[in-house]
Design a protein around this motif. Sequence first.
Motif, PDB file in Angstrom:
ATOM      1  N   ASP B 179     -49.679  -1.441  21.180  1.00  0.00           N
ATOM      2  CA  ASP B 179     -50.703  -1.739  20.177  1.00  0.00           C
ATOM      3  C   ASP B 179     -50.103  -2.751  19.200  1.00  0.00           C
ATOM      4  N   LEU B 180     -50.785  -3.887  19.047  1.00  0.00           N
ATOM      5  CA  LEU B 180     -50.204  -5.007  18.298  1.00  0.00           C
ATOM      6  C   LEU B 180     -49.865  -4.635  16.855  1.00  0.00           C
ATOM      7  N   GLU B 181     -50.792  -3.972  16.144  1.00  0.00           N
ATOM      8  CA  GLU B 181     -50.531  -3.634  14.736  1.00  0.00           C
ATOM      9  C   GLU B 181     -49.349  -2.669  14.608  1.00  0.00           C
ATOM     10  N   THR B 182     -49.268  -1.708  15.540  1.00  0.00           N
ATOM     11  CA  THR B 182     -48.124  -0.791  15.521  1.00  0.00           C
ATOM     12  C   THR B 182     -46.826  -1.572  15.726  1.00  0.00           C
ATOM     13  N   SER B 183     -46.841  -2.494  16.662  1.00  0.00           N
ATOM     14  CA  SER B 183     -45.626  -3.264  16.962  1.00  0.00           C
ATOM     15  C   SER B 183     -45.214  -4.144  15.787  1.00  0.00           C
ATOM     16  N   ILE B 184     -46.210  -4.757  15.128  1.00  0.00           N
ATOM     17  CA  ILE B 184     -45.894  -5.569  13.943  1.00  0.00           C
ATOM     18  C   ILE B 184     -45.254  -4.676  12.881  1.00  0.00           C
ATOM     19  N   GLY B 185     -45.827  -3.499  12.671  1.00  0.00           N
ATOM     20  CA  GLY B 185     -45.260  -2.547  11.705  1.00  0.00           C
ATOM     21  C   GLY B 185     -43.842  -2.151  12.086  1.00  0.00           C
ATOM     22  N   GLU B 186     -43.595  -1.970  13.365  1.00  0.00           N
ATOM     23  CA  GLU B 186     -42.265  -1.576  13.812  1.00  0.00           C
ATOM     24  C   GLU B 186     -41.243  -2.686  13.566  1.00  0.00           C
ATOM     25  N   VAL B 187     -41.621  -3.919  13.844  1.00  0.00           N
ATOM     26  CA  VAL B 187     -40.689  -5.026  13.603  1.00  0.00           C
ATOM     27  C   VAL B 187     -40.452  -5.200  12.099  1.00  0.00           C
ATOM     28  N   ARG B 188     -41.499  -4.989  11.294  1.00  0.00           N
ATOM     29  CA  ARG B 188     -41.324  -5.058   9.840  1.00  0.00           C
ATOM     30  C   ARG B 188     -40.373  -3.955   9.348  1.00  0.00           C
ATOM     31  N   SER B 189     -40.475  -2.759   9.947  1.00  0.00           N
ATOM     32  CA  SER B 189     -39.554  -1.671   9.578  1.00  0.00           C
ATOM     33  C   SER B 189     -38.115  -2.023   9.960  1.00  0.00           C
ATOM     34  N   ILE B 190     -37.947  -2.631  11.119  1.00  0.00           N
ATOM     35  CA  ILE B 190     -36.596  -3.034  11.555  1.00  0.00           C
ATOM     36  C   ILE B 190     -36.015  -4.029  10.558  1.00  0.00           C
ATOM     37  N   LEU B 191     -36.844  -4.989  10.124  1.00  0.00           N
ATOM     38  CA  LEU B 191     -36.391  -5.969   9.128  1.00  0.00           C
ATOM     39  C   LEU B 191     -36.064  -5.284   7.805  1.00  0.00           C
ATOM     40  N   ALA B 192     -36.953  -4.403   7.345  1.00  0.00           N
ATOM     41  CA  ALA B 192     -36.733  -3.716   6.057  1.00  0.00           C
ATOM     42  C   ALA B 192     -35.443  -2.898   6.097  1.00  0.00           C
ATOM     43  N   ALA B 193     -35.234  -2.177   7.193  1.00  0.00           N
ATOM     44  CA  ALA B 193     -34.026  -1.356   7.310  1.00  0.00           C
ATOM     45  C   ALA B 193     -32.778  -2.235   7.362  1.00  0.00           C
ATOM     46  N   ALA B 194     -32.856  -3.320   8.106  1.00  0.00           N
ATOM     47  CA  ALA B 194     -31.681  -4.207   8.236  1.00  0.00           C
ATOM     48  C   ALA B 194     -31.267  -4.759   6.872  1.00  0.00           C
ATOM     49  N   ARG B 195     -32.266  -5.002   6.016  1.00  0.00           N
ATOM     50  CA  ARG B 195     -31.966  -5.506   4.670  1.00  0.00           C
ATOM     51  C   ARG B 195     -31.281  -4.448   3.809  1.00  0.00           C
ATOM     52  N   LEU B 196     -31.481  -3.175   4.160  1.00  0.00           N
ATOM     53  CA  LEU B 196     -30.926  -2.072   3.360  1.00  0.00           C
ATOM     54  C   LEU B 196     -29.569  -1.598   3.865  1.00  0.00           C
ATOM     55  N   LYS B 197     -29.078  -2.184   4.966  1.00  0.00           N
ATOM     56  CA  LYS B 197     -27.759  -1.800   5.481  1.00  0.00           C
ATOM     57  C   LYS B 197     -26.710  -2.055   4.399  1.00  0.00           C
ATOM     58  N   ARG B 198     -25.839  -1.069   4.238  1.00  0.00           N
ATOM     59  CA  ARG B 198     -24.823  -1.166   3.204  1.00  0.00           C
ATOM     60  C   ARG B 198     -24.075  -2.506   3.237  1.00  0.00           C
ATOM     61  N   GLU B 199     -23.592  -2.880   4.416  1.00  0.00           N
ATOM     62  CA  GLU B 199     -22.712  -4.053   4.487  1.00  0.00           C
ATOM     63  C   GLU B 199     -23.445  -5.369   4.216  1.00  0.00           C
ATOM     64  N   ARG B 200     -24.790  -5.347   4.227  1.00  0.00           N
ATOM     65  CA  ARG B 200     -25.525  -6.582   3.928  1.00  0.00           C
ATOM     66  C   ARG B 200     -25.801  -6.747   2.441  1.00  0.00           C
ATOM     67  N   GLN B 201     -25.642  -5.654   1.669  1.00  0.00           N
ATOM     68  CA  GLN B 201     -25.932  -5.720   0.236  1.00  0.00           C
ATOM     69  C   GLN B 201     -24.640  -6.071  -0.503  1.00  0.00           C
ATOM     70  N   ALA B 202     -24.348  -7.344  -0.483  1.00  0.00           N
ATOM     71  CA  ALA B 202     -23.057  -7.832  -0.982  1.00  0.00           C
ATOM     72  C   ALA B 202     -22.849  -7.506  -2.464  1.00  0.00           C
ATOM     73  N   GLY B 203     -23.946  -7.332  -3.211  1.00  0.00           N
ATOM     74  CA  GLY B 203     -23.817  -7.082  -4.635  1.00  0.00           C
ATOM     75  C   GLY B 203     -23.562  -5.631  -5.005  1.00  0.00           C
ATOM     76  N   LEU B 204     -23.471  -4.743  -3.988  1.00  0.00           N
ATOM     77  CA  LEU B 204     -23.368  -3.318  -4.299  1.00  0.00           C
ATOM     78  C   LEU B 204     -22.120  -2.904  -5.075  1.00  0.00           C
ATOM     79  N   PRO B 205     -20.936  -3.390  -4.704  1.00  0.00           N
ATOM     80  CA  PRO B 205     -19.761  -2.937  -5.467  1.00  0.00           C
ATOM     81  C   PRO B 205     -19.908  -3.202  -6.968  1.00  0.00           C
ATOM     82  N   ALA B 206     -20.380  -4.383  -7.329  1.00  0.00           N
ATOM     83  CA  ALA B 206     -20.565  -4.704  -8.748  1.00  0.00           C
ATOM     84  C   ALA B 206     -21.673  -3.846  -9.356  1.00  0.00           C
ATOM     85  N   PHE B 207     -22.750  -3.643  -8.580  1.00  0.00           N
ATOM     86  CA  PHE B 207     -23.878  -2.832  -9.071  1.00  0.00           C
ATOM     87  C   PHE B 207     -23.433  -1.396  -9.356  1.00  0.00           C
ATOM     88  N   VAL B 208     -22.674  -0.796  -8.427  1.00  0.00           N
ATOM     89  CA  VAL B 208     -22.233   0.589  -8.630  1.00  0.00           C
ATOM     90  C   VAL B 208     -21.221   0.670  -9.775  1.00  0.00           C
TER      91      VAL B 208
END
Lengths: 220, 220
Positions: B179-208
């Motif tokens: 189902d196209l809408e489900t698949s679009i949602g799934e790819v958007r979730s993959i992107l959202a999660a990838a952005r939240l991966k610890r090692e991609r958030q370079a500003g975290l040490p300073a933020f914490v």
Amino acid sequence: MSGNELRAVARRGLMLVLSSPSGAGKTTISRALLERETGISMSVSATTRSPRPGEIDGKDYHFVDVDRFHRMVEAGEFLEHARVFSNYYGTPRAPVEATLAGGKDVLFDIDWQGTQQLAQNARADLVSVFILPPSLEELHRRLSGRGLDSADVVAERMAKAGDEMSHWPEYDYIVVNSDLETSIGEVRSILAAARLKRERQAGLPAFVNRLRGLDRDSGG
Amino acid sequence: MSGNELRAVARRGLMLVLSSPSGAGKTTISRALLERETGISMSVSATTRSPRPGEIDGKDYHFVDVDRFHRMVEAGEFLEHARVFSNYYGTPRAPVEATLAGGKDVLFDIDWQGTQQLAQNARADLVSVFILPPSLEELHRRLSGRGLDSADVVAERMAKAGDEMSHWPEYDYIVVNSDLETSIGEVRSILAAARLKRERQAGLPAFVNRLRGLDRDSGG
């Protein structure tokens, strides 16, 4: 549309861990997740503490005595366990394993020590999320509570939260909880993505074989 | 609310790769993703083929001659490149690197060979998604097109799709496009999660550190 199209690819469940210092919103996010998502349930801990009014054995906790708890520890029946003040708490392994094998997920609301034990016992099934408060001021505001506590008590809570927060580098994902709805959406995305990881979709080899016409008999 | 709360944690961008056999819906999903998400743009390839009517240099492609293309290959200026029939195509490294360094993401619509080259050149920044059709019947229907092609031509397309699909185990995530809408949602979730991966958030040490009050001066 064939019947085949609607058959989901079989997958193994995963363990979703949410940890945070107190006041960061973990409990609210957990509750929203369980309300809005299907296929995920909360892990039920065993504990030696007495039931509080309204708590149901087997739903809120598995209430066991200290002897039983120690025998379970010795038999390796816990995925993680800890002593908190004079009580013991632990996550029984068997129900979690059964849930995962059935392709369903389990949610854990545990601290960094529990997460470390889970990682030792079941790393491949683990997806861990650390939730941070948005700012020092907001953390202070939440830990000050109703404003009735002494500066010493608040300082102690800030220090405890600080110690807890120092473990963020041990987690897979970090969510900064500035806005509750955004954070709930982010944790749902993490769950959705984790379910789509290639290695978790155990039914894929058979599914692709059917797609490639290499195994027509089992197709739809 | 302090100013600090609204300041996002600095992060490094990622490269999101979508691959699929033709007919699985990759192009539609890519287009929907670019329309609905901010902070992600399509990679613009260099090519030696001639512009088609309406194509804009620098937007649809970077149009270069064969000599220039070969010099770029020799200088290591491509993240991936390939020859398709008599034309060359490649992904220039510099604009992608600049986008990632600026904390923005880049979308790639490439095949398994391009994905393998990207993985060799920039594995840490890569998140790869393989899109599968939902069934053999649906794949056949889509590849048969308007029903005007001979059985031989359709069989050839099925075989080509089958070869392409055999590369699914090389991808991080697998989406079955029922189902196209489900698949679009799934790819958007993959992107959202990838952005939240610890090692991609370079500003975290300073933020914490700010959260823990270890660096109050740079706090909000």
